[in-house]
Design an enzyme around this catalytic site. Structure first.
Site, PDB file in Angstrom:
ATOM      1  N   CYS A  80     -35.636 -32.949   8.263  1.00 22.23           N
ATOM      2  CA  CYS A  80     -36.727 -32.299   7.682  1.00 22.23           C
ATOM      3  C   CYS A  80     -36.177 -31.844   5.795  1.00 22.23           C
ATOM      4  CB  CYS A  80     -36.967 -30.531   8.038  1.00 22.23           C
ATOM      5  SG  CYS A  80     -37.968 -29.558   6.789  1.00 22.23           S
ATOM      6  N   CYS A 194     -42.333 -35.813   2.853  1.00 21.22           N
ATOM      7  CA  CYS A 194     -42.081 -34.157   4.189  1.00 21.22           C
ATOM      8  C   CYS A 194     -42.216 -34.893   5.299  1.00 21.22           C
ATOM      9  CB  CYS A 194     -42.874 -33.693   3.937  1.00 21.22           C
ATOM     10  SG  CYS A 194     -43.451 -32.381   5.677  1.00 21.22           S
TER      11      CYS A 194
HETATM   12  N1  DGL Z   1     -41.388 -31.608   7.651  1.00 25.80           N
HETATM   13  C1  DGL Z   1     -40.746 -30.941   6.956  1.00 25.80           C
HETATM   14  C2  DGL Z   1     -40.196 -31.970   5.792  1.00 25.80           C
HETATM   15  O1  DGL Z   1     -39.995 -32.959   5.855  1.00 25.80           O
HETATM   16  C3  DGL Z   1     -41.579 -29.753   6.871  1.00 25.80           C
HETATM   17  C4  DGL Z   1     -43.143 -29.146   7.291  1.00 25.80           C
HETATM   18  C5  DGL Z   1     -42.698 -27.394   7.465  1.00 25.80           C
HETATM   19  O2  DGL Z   1     -43.446 -27.137   6.646  1.00 25.80           O
HETATM   20  O3  DGL Z   1     -42.086 -26.632   7.473  1.00 25.80           O
HETATM   21  O4  DGL Z   1     -40.365 -31.007   4.531  1.00 25.80           O
END
Ligand code: DGL
Length: 272
Positions: A80, A194
């Site tokens: 993430c 993301c």
């Molecule tokens: N998958 C997460 C990232 O790589 C973010 C998603 C969220 O906002 O929870 O930033």
């Protein structure tokens, strides 16, 4: 923890707020097809991209404490960008496992872009982070970086993995700032910063009429995990993967078909 202390059957934890980390899991599976993986989603606190910094650091700390107390974990992949760009120093100093963070692929994008006009698509939090600004200063200071933060796109990726189609009309308003930017037509590289966004790679690519290279950190992360494992080999059998959610809900159940596609057939709920 020294790498020699890693168990003979190392367990790799892949962590995200939602389903985005599955894009990283897919890359790890390509590189390490026999590795059993634990996928953890903090669906209680999803989305991370709209949360304040102090509350997010506290939350990630709490979730990792609970998960590592409950499951044997040898390597933690923070799949993430939103969590990594904020919490990596904290996590590295509070947990003994090797930590692999996923951060925006600005460096490879700047190296590959011919036009030196680069798009950065991330959560609003990642776009605003000093960590991200530092990456741009360090690796892309001569480039024009057009940054767009969107939580709507995160929600669309979540929907897609629950079987809902993502339509061009939903993407166009999100991507409009790239087209409106005075140098937008020269953009030849787009960083998907993301982990949710590679799950929409085809849909996103279709929105750009010119050739555009979409870059993310997934493959580099898989390489890093493989190098941490060194010469450890997994027995050549179908690995048993596990998915863990921080609360049960119908929306977890609706993910089952997508989880099966990643070879995940067991779901646990660990309330945090
Ligand atoms: N998958 C997460 C990232 O790589 C973010 C998603 C969220 O906002 O929870 O930033």
């Amino acid at each position: 923890m020294s790498l020699s202390a890693i168990s003979t059957q190392p367990r790799i934890l892949i962590f995200d707020s939602g389903v985005g980390g599955l894009s990283i899991m897919g890359e790890i599976q390509q590189k390490l097809p026999y590795a059993p993986l634990i996928y953890a989603s903090d669906n209680v606190f999803f989305p991370y991209g709209t949360k304040g910094e102090a509350e997010l650091t506290e939350r990630v700390d709490k979730v990792f404490r609970k998960i590592t107390a409950h499951y044997l974990v040898d390597i933690i992949v923070v799949a993430c960008n939103t969590a990594s760009t904020l919490t990596l120093p904290h996590i590295r100093s509070h947990f003994s496992q090797p930590i692999v963070g996923v951060v925006p692929a600005i460096k490879p994008a700047a190296a590959r872009s011919q036009s030196q006009v680069i798009g950065l698509l991330a959560t609003p939090a990642t776009v605003a982070r000093p960590y991200t600004h530092n990456l741009i200063c360090e690796y892309a200071s001569n480039a024009e970086v057009i940054s767009v933060g969107s939580s709507e796109l995160v929600a669309l990726a979540e929907q897609k993995l629950r079987g809902k189609q993502v339509l061009p009309e939903q993407l166009k308003p999100i991507l409009k700032p790239f087209f409106d930017h005075p140098r937008g037509k020269d953009m030849d590289t787009l960083v998907l910063a993301c982990t949710h966004f590679p799950l929409l790679r085809g849909e996103l690519k279709a929105e750009f009429p010119n050739h555009l290279e979409l870059i993310d950190s997934g493959e580099a992360i898989a390489r890093r995990v493989a190098s941490l494992l060194g010469d450890k080999v997994f027995p050549e059998s179908v690995p048993e993967h596990l998915a863990v959610f921080t609360q049960s809900s119908p929306s977890v159940e609706s993910l089952r078909p997508s989880l099966h596609q990643f070879g995940i057939h067991r779901l646990d709920i660990l309330e945090i």
